[in-house]
Design a protein around this motif. Sequence first.
Motif, PDB file in Angstrom:
ATOM      1  N   GLY A  22       0.801  -1.218   0.000  1.00 62.06           N
ATOM      2  CA  GLY A  22       0.000   0.000   0.000  1.00 62.06           C
ATOM      3  C   GLY A  22       0.831   1.263   0.000  1.00 62.06           C
ATOM      4  N   PRO A  23       1.796   1.399   0.929  1.00 69.61           N
ATOM      5  CA  PRO A  23       2.639   2.597   0.924  1.00 69.61           C
ATOM      6  C   PRO A  23       3.400   2.805  -0.379  1.00 69.61           C
ATOM      7  CG  PRO A  23       2.795   1.511   3.045  1.00 69.61           C
ATOM      8  CD  PRO A  23       1.993   0.597   2.153  1.00 69.61           C
ATOM      9  N   PHE A  24       3.761   1.710  -1.081  1.00 70.82           N
ATOM     10  CA  PHE A  24       4.447   1.873  -2.356  1.00 70.82           C
ATOM     11  C   PHE A  24       3.515   2.513  -3.383  1.00 70.82           C
ATOM     12  CE2 PHE A  24       6.555   0.079  -6.269  1.00 70.82           C
ATOM     13  CZ  PHE A  24       7.743   0.774  -6.120  1.00 70.82           C
ATOM     14  N   ALA A  25       2.223   2.161  -3.336  1.00 68.62           N
ATOM     15  CA  ALA A  25       1.253   2.796  -4.236  1.00 68.62           C
ATOM     16  C   ALA A  25       1.073   4.268  -3.896  1.00 68.62           C
ATOM     17  CB  ALA A  25      -0.095   2.065  -4.164  1.00 68.62           C
ATOM     18  N   THR A  26       0.893   4.566  -2.617  1.00 67.48           N
ATOM     19  CA  THR A  26       0.594   5.954  -2.243  1.00 67.48           C
ATOM     20  C   THR A  26       1.805   6.860  -2.331  1.00 67.48           C
ATOM     21  OG1 THR A  26       0.833   5.334   0.096  1.00 67.48           O
ATOM     22  CG2 THR A  26      -1.393   5.347  -0.825  1.00 67.48           C
ATOM     23  N   VAL A  27       3.015   6.300  -2.175  1.00 67.12           N
ATOM     24  CA  VAL A  27       4.194   7.163  -2.310  1.00 67.12           C
ATOM     25  C   VAL A  27       4.347   7.625  -3.754  1.00 67.12           C
ATOM     26  CG1 VAL A  27       6.036   5.482  -2.816  1.00 67.12           C
ATOM     27  CG2 VAL A  27       6.554   7.511  -1.469  1.00 67.12           C
ATOM     28  N   MET A  28       3.926   6.798  -4.714  1.00 71.43           N
ATOM     29  CA  MET A  28       3.979   7.233  -6.112  1.00 71.43           C
ATOM     30  C   MET A  28       2.958   8.339  -6.376  1.00 71.43           C
ATOM     31  SD  MET A  28       4.725   3.734  -8.251  1.00 71.43           S
ATOM     32  CE  MET A  28       3.651   2.664  -7.304  1.00 71.43           C
ATOM     33  N   LEU A  29       1.781   8.225  -5.755  1.00 70.01           N
ATOM     34  CA  LEU A  29       0.796   9.297  -5.890  1.00 70.01           C
ATOM     35  C   LEU A  29       1.314  10.585  -5.270  1.00 70.01           C
ATOM     36  CD1 LEU A  29      -2.421   7.267  -4.975  1.00 70.01           C
ATOM     37  CD2 LEU A  29      -1.539   7.784  -7.266  1.00 70.01           C
TER      38      LEU A  29
END
Length: 410
Positions: A22-29
């Motif tokens: 999850g954090p990998f997805a949101t860090v890209m956002l």
Amino acid sequence: MTTASRPLAGIRVLDFTHAAAGPFATVMLADLGADVIKVEKPGRGDGSRHMGKPMLGPLESDYYVALNRNKRGIALDLGTAEGRDVALQLAEKSDIVVQNFRPGVMDRLGLGFEAISKHRPGIVYCSLSAFGSEGPLSDRPANDIIMQAVSGLMGITGEVGGGPVRVGAPISDFSTGLFGTVGILSALHVREQHPEGQHIEVAMLDASIALMSNYIPGIVALGETVPRCGRTHAQIVPYQAFECSDGAYVMVGAFTQGFWRRLCDAIGHSEWPDDERFVTNADRLRNRAVIVPMLEEIFRGHTREEWLNILNKADVPASPVLDLHEAVVSEQAQFNQVIQDVGTEENPCPTVRFPVRSSSWPLAESETPPRIGEHSADILAEILGKDSQEIERLLEVGAVGVADPAPATV
């Protein structure tokens, strides 16, 4: 560079994620300019804070820092009615919600897609899970290493005749985050067509198996298996690392007929492309046991640097096999500005820069990941318009937490 110059400027993400996928997805956002509000439990925070080595503080590990740059943090106790209410109010002010709890958890908290979409029409809601929201394994816990095992990734990775080996990077976690980001951005693109909102789901199992798409036709249709090939490739020959006379390795990727012919010319065997055993890749696959030992013997005749000079001049894909430190300090990686520091001048922490480049916006400069609840008061006041008395009340009842003063060094 200001956030306003990035493509997701003006988009708010409510981030209930933890650990890695999850954090990998949101860090890209966040890297793309979204205002990402990271929600954590007061006092404990994201479990990744306790993984790896402390970097910027006792609860700012290298693992956590790497996946949470450019976010703001609020600490909410979702076990309290007040904490859940604040979360719902923040969701009403957000464009995207991302969560990677086990299926059913957010629904029980009243923060699932159905509940939030009633309060925030048009919401893009992304759920990342291990096995999916339904099915025989949907309620089981899992992490990257479990998923590498159950998806078959470890089954095809390892030395010839040896046991299964985990891929060194958390590839199941990160691929799930990447697919989640693709789904989120796609949903944003069409959200005007879906005023009711959209629920994006990605299972780690699905994402991990998708990484092996090139093997699936043969496995499923023909009933074949993929053997563990070590540093070689199950579908291409020669496509592997060869040991040189100095004990170092050179990776050779002759994956087209043109590259195969150039390789043969470079190593002094121009006759091989016309040898019926080695003409096509299919021929070389059938005769792997013949051609590979001959290539191994040839490569043991020169040092790695000598082979790199020979193969580069011949325009054959080749590279040294580097360890991770050598890779990130290499000339090209430094030219590409792969690494950047977050933290302070007195206590910097190197992290990986967002790898996407565009002619429309410059490379992002990263902000330091938040401490637990670092921006709680600011978020409550700025986004929800709460006054100091209400903020103090939420702090007193334990629904909201704020960060302790940051340590100067670790």
